[in-house]
Each structure stands twice: as C-alpha cells, then as structure tokens.
Scaffold this active site. Sequence first.
Site, PDB file in Angstrom:
ATOM      1  N   GLY A  35       0.787  -1.226   0.000  1.00 23.61           N
ATOM      2  CA  GLY A  35       0.000   0.000   0.000  1.00 23.61           C
ATOM      3  C   GLY A  35       0.821   1.278   0.000  1.00 23.61           C
ATOM      4  N   TYR A  36       0.117   2.374   0.247  1.00 20.92           N
ATOM      5  CA  TYR A  36       0.633   3.746   0.166  1.00 20.92           C
ATOM      6  C   TYR A  36       1.190   3.986  -1.243  1.00 20.92           C
ATOM      7  CZ  TYR A  36       1.290   8.115   2.516  1.00 20.92           C
ATOM      8  OH  TYR A  36       1.152   9.423   2.900  1.00 20.92           O
TER       9      TYR A  36
ATOM     10  N   GLY B  14       5.119   3.680  -8.982  1.00 18.28           N
ATOM     11  CA  GLY B  14       5.681   2.338  -9.154  1.00 18.28           C
ATOM     12  C   GLY B  14       4.606   1.283  -9.009  1.00 18.28           C
ATOM     13  N   HIS B  15       3.809   1.393  -7.936  1.00 21.37           N
ATOM     14  CA  HIS B  15       2.701   0.455  -7.759  1.00 21.37           C
ATOM     15  C   HIS B  15       1.727   0.550  -8.947  1.00 21.37           C
ATOM     16  CE1 HIS B  15       3.756   1.239  -3.374  1.00 21.37           C
ATOM     17  NE2 HIS B  15       3.825  -0.062  -3.431  1.00 21.37           N
TER      18      HIS B  15
ATOM     19  N   GLN C 196      11.133  -4.601 -10.180  1.00 20.96           N
ATOM     20  CA  GLN C 196      12.596  -4.775 -10.175  1.00 20.96           C
ATOM     21  C   GLN C 196      13.236  -4.066  -8.974  1.00 20.96           C
ATOM     22  OE1 GLN C 196      14.790  -3.737 -13.770  1.00 20.96           O
ATOM     23  NE2 GLN C 196      16.649  -3.379 -12.571  1.00 20.96           N
ATOM     24  N   LYS C 197      12.542  -3.055  -8.462  1.00 24.23           N
ATOM     25  CA  LYS C 197      13.058  -2.324  -7.291  1.00 24.23           C
ATOM     26  C   LYS C 197      13.500  -3.291  -6.189  1.00 24.23           C
ATOM     27  CE  LYS C 197      13.001   0.975  -4.041  1.00 24.23           C
ATOM     28  NZ  LYS C 197      11.944   0.732  -3.075  1.00 24.23           N
ATOM     29  N   ASP C 198      12.700  -4.331  -5.962  1.00 22.45           N
ATOM     30  CA  ASP C 198      13.027  -5.338  -4.945  1.00 22.45           C
ATOM     31  C   ASP C 198      13.553  -6.577  -5.665  1.00 22.45           C
ATOM     32  OD1 ASP C 198      11.673  -4.211  -2.253  1.00 22.45           O
ATOM     33  OD2 ASP C 198      10.449  -3.693  -3.991  1.00 22.45           O
TER      34      ASP C 198
ATOM     35  N   SER D 133       7.401   3.815  -0.903  1.00 16.77           N
ATOM     36  CA  SER D 133       6.505   4.343   0.128  1.00 16.77           C
ATOM     37  C   SER D 133       7.325   4.920   1.273  1.00 16.77           C
ATOM     38  CB  SER D 133       5.594   3.230   0.653  1.00 16.77           C
ATOM     39  OG  SER D 133       4.954   2.588  -0.419  1.00 16.77           O
TER      40      SER D 133
END
Length: 296
Positions: free
Chosen positions: A31-32, A36-37, A148-150, A186
């Site tokens: 959430g938040y 990106g989300h 890809q961030k994570d 976030s």
Amino acid sequence: MQIFTHPDELRAQCRAWRANGKTIALVPTMGYYHAGHESLMEQGRKLADRLVVSLFVNPAQFGPDEDLASYPRDLERDSAIARAKGADALFAPAPSVMYAPDHSTWVEAPELAAGLCGAFRPGHFRGVCTIVLKLLLLAGADFAVFGQKDWQQQTIIRHMVRDLNLPTEIVLAPIVREPDGLAMSSRNTYLSADERARAPLVQQGLRLAATLASEGQKDVGALRQGILDFWAREFPEARVEYLSVVDPWSLEPLVKISGPALLACAVYVGKTRLIDNILLEEKCRREANTSSHQNQ
Ligand code: AMP
C-alpha cells in the site's frame, strides 16, 4: 471494484472467475501507492481478464526493530487508485485473518536470502515467501507482477514458483523513478526535505559504475570502490549497509563481470533505508539486441 477483507471471500470470487474461464493477475503490495505500484497494476491489467491487487502490511516480514507500526497507510486513497487503475478486486485483510495465533507453517529459501537485504533483515524473506504463496494460492493467479526495485524479492519468488511447481507466471516491472532519479518508495515519505534533496545520489553512484562497466571495467572491486569513493566525496552523510554485485538469478556474489550482473545497494539516508539496483552490461546487451534486430 470489490473490496475483500477475508481470504475466503477472495478465494470464492477468484474461483468463480476461473470457472468462467477468466485469467487472473495478482499485484501484491503493502500500500501507500505511488507511480511504481500503479505501473505494476497497469501491467497486471493488460496481462489477464481480472486484476486482483492485494494490500497487506505483512507483519511477518518486519523485524522487531523495523517500521511495521509507522509504515504509511491510507486505505481510502489506495482503494481509489486501485479502482482507477482498473482493479477488479482489492484484497485488504487484517493480520489476524491471515495468520492464526498458532500459525506454524513457513516457506523459505535460506541460501537466496543469505546475502543482500536478507543478510540485514533476518526472517524478512521467510515472511515474504509465506505471504506471497498464500496470496498466489488464494487468487489462483495466472500471473503475478513484481517490481525490479526489490530484485532479491522477485528472484526468490521466481525460485519459489519453480521449486514448488506453482502455476503462476512471475512478471517483472521496471523501476519507476522520480524525475531526479530517486527510485519511488513508500518509505521516501520518511525523508526530511534535505535528505530527499540528497537521496538521488544513491542512484547516481550506481549509474557511475554502470557506465564504467559498459566502458569495459569488469573488475567488481574497482567498480565498488568507484562508487564508494563517489559517495565518500559527494554523499558523506550516507551510511552504506551493502553494495554488492551478484549473479541476477543465483544472487551469488561476482568478482568479475562476464555476463549478466546486478549491482544492488542499501543505503541509510538519516534514519531511512533506501534500496536501489541496476543491471550492468545493459549497454552491451542493448547493442547485441540492436544488432541481432538489424540482422533479422
Ligand atoms: P511494496 O508495497 O513496497 O511492498 O511494493 C509492492 C510491489 O511494488 C513490489 O513488487 C515492489 O517491487 C514494487 N515497487 C515498489 N517500488 C517500485 C518502484 N519504484 N518501481 C516499480 N515497482 C516498485
């Protein structure tokens, strides 16, 4: 868009969709929402007939000294965004319905979790694997989209899906950045104005090394030192938790770059932990792709 708070409701709806021949894409989130989300939701929307977004700040992936209590939350705003992005269902359960008081079954990939973020967040990827497996099973997802961030997260999930023969295709979405290069997160809301102004230096260090690599520097020690020198000069207040070059699939540390390589870091800016990564040799691969395209 339907909002479900109980796993049985989500499972029943997804079962009904599948019985009608509909495919399902799942976007797991905490959430938040930021862009990106939203990009993950857009991708999920295109992949399948039905888009399920899950919103769950998963206690099992936070360490005792981490930011579970202060993690930003805004269900009203997030549900408006998920709806606007075309989600068919938002799954926003309370921790008590996801974990029985005597929950005792865990999924983990200890070797893959030993390095990078996992080295500093014991138990984190055990919590991630367990919740993602639960979500994939509840939704019966044909596709699940991860950022890809994570990088370590999506790699561990890919291994889990292969190792457990899950019928879900894992889709990777590129990192969405602020105009100044900071990877959206976030947790960026924790940064003070001064810290926020300096935070793009994280990515600038990684880009510097990517340029050196594409110009022929293959020695990981030299690439790392180049970044550390740059940060020591330009960003002395940053505290580097790790800075690693690894094989993108096995996550094994590399000494020389001779193929695909991932440069990843976690850096504290004040009290905020920022992560970022970049695939090295992108230029070489782009050139190879371009020439093979031209040769066709
Ligand atoms: P989170 O809500 O932080 O757990 O993230 C949910 C999903 O969004 C994960 O797959 C993340 O990798 C992805 N994500 C987070 N930040 C970004 C970003 N800046 N660009 C692309 N995907 C992201």
